[in-house]
Design an enzyme around this catalytic site. Structure first.
Site, mmCIF file in Angstrom:
data_model
loop_
_atom_site.group_PDB
_atom_site.id
_atom_site.type_symbol
_atom_site.label_atom_id
_atom_site.label_comp_id
_atom_site.label_asym_id
_atom_site.label_seq_id
_atom_site.Cartn_x
_atom_site.Cartn_y
_atom_site.Cartn_z
ATOM 1 N N MET A 3 0.837 -1.182 0.000
ATOM 2 C CA MET A 3 0.000 0.000 0.000
ATOM 3 C C MET A 3 0.864 1.221 0.000
ATOM 4 O O MET A 3 1.916 1.167 0.606
ATOM 5 C CB MET A 3 -0.973 -0.095 1.155
ATOM 6 C CG MET A 3 -0.703 0.596 2.479
ATOM 7 S SD MET A 3 -1.402 2.216 2.570
ATOM 8 C CE MET A 3 -0.336 2.970 3.687
ATOM 9 N N PRO A 4 0.564 2.248 -0.637
ATOM 10 C CA PRO A 4 -0.452 2.442 -1.668
ATOM 11 C C PRO A 4 0.056 2.037 -3.059
ATOM 12 O O PRO A 4 1.256 2.002 -3.302
ATOM 13 C CB PRO A 4 -0.736 3.929 -1.616
ATOM 14 C CG PRO A 4 0.353 4.565 -0.852
ATOM 15 C CD PRO A 4 1.108 3.504 -0.151
ATOM 16 N N HIS A 5 -0.921 1.777 -3.922
ATOM 17 C CA HIS A 5 -0.620 1.498 -5.333
ATOM 18 C C HIS A 5 -1.152 2.676 -6.140
ATOM 19 O O HIS A 5 -2.282 3.112 -5.929
ATOM 20 C CB HIS A 5 -1.290 0.211 -5.794
ATOM 21 C CG HIS A 5 -1.096 -0.031 -7.252
ATOM 22 N ND1 HIS A 5 0.120 -0.403 -7.763
ATOM 23 C CD2 HIS A 5 -1.943 0.103 -8.293
ATOM 24 C CE1 HIS A 5 0.003 -0.512 -9.084
ATOM 25 N NE2 HIS A 5 -1.234 -0.207 -9.419
ATOM 26 N N SER B 254 3.842 1.075 -4.951
ATOM 27 C CA SER B 254 3.966 0.480 -6.282
ATOM 28 C C SER B 254 3.301 1.443 -7.262
ATOM 29 O O SER B 254 2.369 2.169 -6.901
ATOM 30 C CB SER B 254 3.319 -0.903 -6.343
ATOM 31 O OG SER B 254 1.980 -0.850 -5.927
#
Length: 75
Positions: A1-3, A40
């Site tokens: 997290m976060p993407h 990511s």
């Protein structure tokens, strides 16, 4: 997290996409105070002729309440 997903027209080379991903993560680390390993980033290329149906209507028009930066264009 976060993407984080970036939708854009085709035509940017891998180096430019990597540069953008690096800058996005750098800013997000600074602002959110999370470690770089937490993030990511992906890219989805959408052709100009498909932009309205695949991006503008579902992600911009239908999710106005979730937008923090609105586009300077209308379709």
């Amino acid at each position: 997290m976060p993407h984080i997903t970036v939708k854009l027209w085709p035509g940017n080379d891998e180096e430019r996409k990597q540069q953008l991903a690096d800058h996005i993560v750098e800013s997000a680390v600074e602002i959110l105070g999370l470690r770089e390993e937490s993030f990511s980033v992906s890219f989805e290329e959408v052709t100009p002729q498909d932009w309205k149906e695949q991006v503008y209507l579902p992600d911009i028009v239908n999710k106005k309440d979730k937008l923090y930066k609105k586009p300077g264009y209308e379709m």
